[in-house]
Design a protein around this motif. Structure first.
Motif, mmCIF file in Angstrom:
data_model
loop_
_atom_site.group_PDB
_atom_site.id
_atom_site.type_symbol
_atom_site.label_atom_id
_atom_site.label_comp_id
_atom_site.label_asym_id
_atom_site.label_seq_id
_atom_site.Cartn_x
_atom_site.Cartn_y
_atom_site.Cartn_z
ATOM 1 N N GLY A 165 0.818 -1.214 0.000
ATOM 2 C CA GLY A 165 0.000 0.000 0.000
ATOM 3 C C GLY A 165 0.844 1.253 0.000
ATOM 4 O O GLY A 165 0.549 2.221 -0.708
ATOM 5 N N VAL A 166 1.924 1.250 0.788
ATOM 6 C CA VAL A 166 2.823 2.405 0.826
ATOM 7 C C VAL A 166 3.408 2.663 -0.561
ATOM 8 O O VAL A 166 3.471 3.813 -1.017
ATOM 9 N N ALA A 167 3.805 1.606 -1.258
ATOM 10 C CA ALA A 167 4.401 1.771 -2.588
ATOM 11 C C ALA A 167 3.411 2.369 -3.582
ATOM 12 O O ALA A 167 3.761 3.252 -4.370
ATOM 13 N N ALA A 214 -4.231 10.608 -1.341
ATOM 14 C CA ALA A 214 -3.013 9.800 -1.433
ATOM 15 C C ALA A 214 -2.161 9.954 -0.177
ATOM 16 O O ALA A 214 -1.602 8.977 0.335
ATOM 17 N N GLN A 215 -2.077 11.172 0.339
ATOM 18 C CA GLN A 215 -1.284 11.416 1.545
ATOM 19 C C GLN A 215 -1.882 10.675 2.742
ATOM 20 O O GLN A 215 -1.165 10.039 3.520
ATOM 21 N N ARG A 216 -3.199 10.708 2.871
ATOM 22 C CA ARG A 216 -3.849 10.014 3.994
ATOM 23 C C ARG A 216 -3.699 8.507 3.875
ATOM 24 O O ARG A 216 -3.491 7.806 4.872
ATOM 25 N N GLY A 217 -3.802 7.979 2.669
ATOM 26 C CA GLY A 217 -3.609 6.542 2.476
ATOM 27 C C GLY A 217 -2.190 6.115 2.797
ATOM 28 O O GLY A 217 -1.960 5.070 3.414
ATOM 29 N N TYR A 218 -1.238 6.940 2.383
ATOM 30 C CA TYR A 218 0.175 6.678 2.669
ATOM 31 C C TYR A 218 0.409 6.654 4.180
ATOM 32 O O TYR A 218 1.022 5.736 4.721
#
Length: 135
Positions: free
Chosen positions: A13-15, A107-111
């Motif tokens: 997920g981070v990638a 995207a920032q919150r998911g990261y």
């Protein structure tokens, strides 16, 4: 089979979210890129992701590909620009800043959420090791 599958799942997920952040930052950085009317405009980048099997019974996510936005862009009247054609027009990318900012936040919150999973799993595994040592 890995001993700690949560790291692989969260790491995938981070990638993907990192790739999404890179694409959105490229789009925002090039939102005012001007080209001649006979050239293609900067094409926005959009990341597509898909579910994947990291190991039997352990899912994850991977980048399926990068899709490009329209090369047509939009024509803007700027007669004083050095790249303007004889009619005074230049070509600019068709990128909406509001949409890109919303994507940036998602995207920032998911990261951050995936990194939080890694942190919590590390703490839980460390606590489990300490319990085993105290007996």
């Amino acid at each position: 089979m890995t001993t700690f599958p949560v790291f692989g799942v969260a790491g995938s997920g981070v990638a993907v979210y990192r790739k999404w952040l890179d694409a959105v930052s490229d789009n925002i950085a090039n939102i005012n890129t001007v080209t001649r009317t006979d050239e293609d405009a900067f094409q926005a980048r959009y990341v597509s992701a898909r579910a994947t099997q990291l190991e039997p019974g352990i899912g994850g996510v991977t980048v399926a590909g990068i899709e490009l936005g329209s090369a047509e862009g939009r024509m803007v009247y700027q007669p004083d620009h050095p790249l303007a054609d004889e009619g005074g027009y230049v070509r600019m990318p068709d990128i909406d800043l509001g949409s890109q900012m919303a994507q940036l936040m998602m995207a920032q919150r998911g990261y951050q959420a995936n990194l939080a999973v890694v942190d919590r799993a590390r703490d839980a595994y460390s606590a489990a090791i300490q319990v085993g040592r105290n007996q």
